[in-house]
Design a protein around this motif. Structure first.
Motif, PDB file in Angstrom:
ATOM      1  N   LEU A 144      80.910  22.726 -19.306  1.00  0.00           N
ATOM      2  CA  LEU A 144      82.331  23.072 -19.241  1.00  0.00           C
ATOM      3  C   LEU A 144      82.907  23.216 -20.645  1.00  0.00           C
ATOM      4  N   HIS A 145      83.942  24.049 -20.700  1.00  0.00           N
ATOM      5  CA  HIS A 145      84.610  24.333 -21.959  1.00  0.00           C
ATOM      6  C   HIS A 145      86.016  23.712 -21.925  1.00  0.00           C
ATOM      7  N   GLY A 146      86.584  23.647 -20.728  1.00  0.00           N
ATOM      8  CA  GLY A 146      87.924  23.077 -20.570  1.00  0.00           C
ATOM      9  C   GLY A 146      88.168  22.658 -19.127  1.00  0.00           C
ATOM     10  N   VAL A 147      88.959  21.590 -18.949  1.00  0.00           N
ATOM     11  CA  VAL A 147      89.298  21.106 -17.604  1.00  0.00           C
ATOM     12  C   VAL A 147      90.786  20.759 -17.563  1.00  0.00           C
ATOM     13  N   THR A 148      91.473  21.230 -16.540  1.00  0.00           N
ATOM     14  CA  THR A 148      92.880  20.882 -16.352  1.00  0.00           C
ATOM     15  C   THR A 148      93.032  20.176 -15.007  1.00  0.00           C
TER      16      THR A 148
END
Ligand code: ADP
Ligand code: MG
Length: 366
Positions: free
Chosen positions: A303-307
């Protein structure tokens, strides 16, 4: 009178229909634009950027309860900034002598443990719950490992200077001083094994949002606000025109733009964790600030980003870190356990969302 807003379990189901308009909360105030004052500010605190947009009911609409202050004297953004600073220096910082966390860490190994405030106890309960639910992917005892990598010295946006990677032996020694299951809490005291240190870097900003929300709920003159503490954002109350709050989600491949926007009513916390926030690059490899507590190395889960969106700032912040470490499949499972909405951006650019998220997220035009 408190600003009234509906909290729904799932933001996706009704979050986009923010139809409170001028609402029951402001029956005394006329609905015209002029009856609200917008307080807008950007500052630095907790080692990050604090940006605030607060709508205050002004003129005749200003409620008497605001400590007798006149409309122009009432500066909720200054109160909030002071609150965040105090939280950092008195409670959360591992590095500021005199903070509660600093004191707890310095009492690690003491047979009598260390006294714990009810506020910190509540926050640690959330942390330990997420640790257990994530099989230790989220672990506030990561302190020693984080210090070894010296991640707090990495500036936001990435570092390119000289950096010597910690040797594997040092990493495995630091890992010996981790393990959330070794923490004991009883009768208002916390017991850490010798050499263990807690690091609340992954939840501090979210916890600040919860404190800010409590403050706003006690300020009847504030009708609505959107406040961000680094990568964590709180929506509160309503906008004067009744429209939704639109929160931009950073594109992890190009942090100068938004990937898209989530539309929410008040009462939600949105936290984002990504490998683009703080990192160093050595020989073309990126080492970032979210650690895999199993390996002692930066998490590499694809993963590169998680919101993450939940009603609790501390929870959404803990979950964004945990999901980042766990990766797509296990991260989604974890989010579902908590009824949280999640958006994940893979290293390959693939976007994965919970059903509720698809209802409130709008992708930016490419
Ligand atoms: P940010 O602080 O940029 O918002 P996060 O909320 O993801 O990012 O938290 C990262 C911070 O949390 C790190 O700087 C470190 O202090 C701490 N940390 C790193 N890895 C973990 C982990 N696996 N579990 C708990 N805390 C962590
Ligand atoms: Mg976090």
């Amino acid at each position: 009178m408190k600003p009234s807003f509906e909290k729904n379990k799932k933001p996706g189901k009704t979050g986009i229909i923010t139809a409170v308009l001028c609402g029951a909360a402001f029956t005394l105030a006329a609905c015209g634009k002029d009856d609200y004052r917008l307080v807008n500010s950007t500052d630095t605190a907790m080692g990050t950027i604090i940006s605030q947009r607060i709508y205050v009911v002004s003129g005749n609409g200003l409620k008497e309860e605001t400590d007798g202050k006149t409309d122009q004297e009432f500066a909720p953004d200054r109160d909030i900034l002071n609150m965040i600073d105090t939280m950092e220096t008195d409670e959360l910082s591992w590095r500021i002598e005199g903070s509660e966390v600093y004191r707890i860490n310095s009492q690690a190994g003491a047979p009598e443990g260390a006294a714990l405030s009810s506020e910190l106890s509540e926050l640690l309960d959330i942390c330990l719950d997420v640790s257990e639910a994530s099989d230790g992917a989220f672990d506030i005892t990561i302190g020693d490992v984080a210090r070894l990598w010296n991640i707090d010295a990495w500036s936001s946006g990435g570092e390119t200077g000289e950096y010597i990677l910690p040797p594997p032996e040092a990493i495995s020694e630091a890992l010996d001083n981790t393990g959330y299951e070794k923490i004991d809490m009883e009768n208002g005291r916390i017991f850490l094994p010798e050499n263990m240190s807690i690091d609340l870097g992954a939840v501090g900003k979210g916890a600040a949002l919860d404190r800010i929300e409590d403050y706003l709920e006690n300020e009847p003159s504030v009708s609505g606000a959107v406040i961000s503490v680094g990568g964590s954002v709180l929506t509160y109350g309503t906008k004067p025109d009744g429209a939704s709050w639109n929160i931009g989600i950073v594109d992890p491949f190009d942090t100068s733009r938004n990937l898209g926007v989530v539309s929410l009513e008040g009462g939600w916390c949105i936290s984002t964790s990504g490998d683009y926030e703080r990192f160093v690059e050595v020989d073309g490899v990126r080492y970032h600030h979210i650690m895999d507590p199993e390996s002692g190395y930066p998490a590499d889960s694809g993963l590169h980003g998680v919101t993450v969106i939940t009603e609790s700032g501390a929870l959404s912040d803990a979950l964004s870190t945990a999901c980042f470490v766990l990766g797509k499949e296990r991260g989604l499972e974890l989010a579902e356990k908590y009824g949280a909405e999640v958006l994940m951006v893979g290293d390959d650019g693939e976007i994965t969302m919970t059903d509720g998220m698809t209802e409130i997220f709008n992708l930016s035009n490419q």
